[in-house]
Scaffold this motif. Structure first.
Motif, PDB file in Angstrom:
ATOM      1  N   PHE A 231       1.096  -1.257   0.656  1.00 40.29           N
ATOM      2  CA  PHE A 231       0.378  -0.677  -0.120  1.00 40.29           C
ATOM      3  C   PHE A 231       0.700   1.562  -0.292  1.00 40.29           C
ATOM      4  N   LEU A 247      -8.810   2.394  -0.483  1.00 36.14           N
ATOM      5  CA  LEU A 247      -9.289   1.903   0.735  1.00 36.14           C
ATOM      6  C   LEU A 247     -10.585   2.036   0.562  1.00 36.14           C
ATOM      7  N   ASP A 271      -4.384   0.600   6.512  1.00 40.50           N
ATOM      8  CA  ASP A 271      -4.269  -0.272   5.789  1.00 40.50           C
ATOM      9  C   ASP A 271      -4.631  -1.521   5.910  1.00 40.50           C
TER      10      ASP A 271
END
Length: 355
Positions: A231, A247, A271
């Motif tokens: 991420f 997200l 995340d």
């Protein structure tokens, strides 16, 4: 206006209203006693006194059980019956005291004032019409019938009820607005604004509740911990808005799909997400984890990136694990996926290997 559209008032709300009605009823009966003492030469004094004593005793009984009534779910029905009984008592004692000419008819105004404070607008209007009919009926039984004074009193009673109806409508609109606001605030306090998933605190509460319920019935419960692969690289390469889009997309997948009855998704880190699956054993949790993994990987974004997930599974077939144990098991499973190169679904559960 429907009471169902206004939300459900709390039990404390109804306890207070029932207490107010019983206290008011007691005071009205005491006022009747005082009136009888001041007018001892009137007719039917003993019978009116007996009715007032009975009314006072009944109000004590209702007040004694006000908490039970408030929890019964039949609060308005009970209060409607209470007001009807009040009207009946006022009608009877006023009739015995001379009909519409009796000062006891003023008790109709007091009853109607309380009704305006406690009841929905349509109910206030109905009881207003009933009060006017009662008063006119009392006048019809007397010798003076519909004199100007009687018609004026009936008009004032109707006007009082009409004003009470407007007041009740305003009160119930405000209550509806407050209930809606409270609902929005509760939702905002429980969810993550970006993803629509539960926030960490609320998710932990939901997971603890699922474990307690599962333990009570001996059912399984599983936990998925979902981590977005690389991420930081997505954020560094395409910017934080792209990261937010990722997200939000994952939140839509997790929170927008009924994976099992009672399932709930939460955002537990930057995340990192989690999904509790009540009633799902290890194999079912594996199947759902694969579905989540595949659905997220198949979503198209505004940036040229394919999102992959690492999904770790914790499961307690006998519903005997604690929250910490279930989290630790799901964490170990997640790390096993990461050590294997990410982009996968796995469980580390020696008691129930996945097929």
């Amino acid at each position: 206006m429907s009471t169902q559209s206004l939300g459900a008032p709390s039990a404390e709300f109804w306890v207070n209203h029932i207490r107010a009605s019983t206290v008011l009823y007691m005071l009205c009966n005491i006022a009747v006693w005082a009136y009888l003492l001041l007018t001892p030469d009137g007719g039917h004094r003993l019978l009116i006194f007996a009715l007032a004593v009975s009314g006072l005793a009944f109000s004590f009984v209702v007040d004694r059980f006000r908490h039970t009534i408030a929890r019964s779910g039949k609060n308005l029905q009970v209060l409607y019956g209470w007001s009807t009984l009040t009207y009946s008592l006022v009608t009877l004692i006023s009739y015995l005291d001379g009909g519409a000419r009796s000062p006891l008819c003023l008790l109709l105004f007091i009853a109607l004032s309380y009704i305006s404070l406690a009841y929905p607008p349509r109910s206030v209007l109905a009881f207003t019409a009933l009060a006017v009919l009662v008063y006119l009926g009392l006048a019809a039984t007397g010798s003076s019938a519909y004199t100007a004074a009687v018609l004026l009193s009936a008009s004032m009673l109707g006007l009082c009820g009409l004003l009470g109806t407007f007041a009740a409508a305003n009160q119930w609109r405000q209550r509806a607005a407050l209930a809606e606001l409270a609902g929005r605030l509760e939702l905002q306090a429980a969810t993550d604004q970006l993803t629509g998933c539960l926030n960490r605190r609320t998710f932990h509460e939901r997971l603890a509740g699922a474990l307690d319920q599962a333990g009570a019935v001996g059912a399984p419960v599983s936990l998925l911990i979902v981590d977005v692969d690389h991420f930081k690289t997505i954020n560094d390469t395409y910017g934080h808005l792209a990261g937010d889009e990722v997200l939000a997309m994952i939140g839509t997948v997790l929170a927008g799909t009924p994976w099992t009855a009672g399932a709930a998704a939460g955002r537990i880190g930057g995340d990192e997400f989690a999904v509790v699956l009540p009633g799902a054993g290890l194999q079912a949790a594996h199947d759902i984890g694969r579905r989540i993994h595949a659905e997220v990987g198949g979503r198209t974004l505004s940036v040229p990136v394919t999102v992959t997930l690492s999904v770790g599974i914790g499961s307690c077939p006998a519903a005997a694990a604690t929250l910490d144990e279930l989290y630790n098991e799901a964490d170990r499973s997640l790390y096993s996926v990461k050590w294997s190169g990410r982009d996968g679904v796995a469980a580390v559960n020696p008691s129930e290997p996945a097929a």
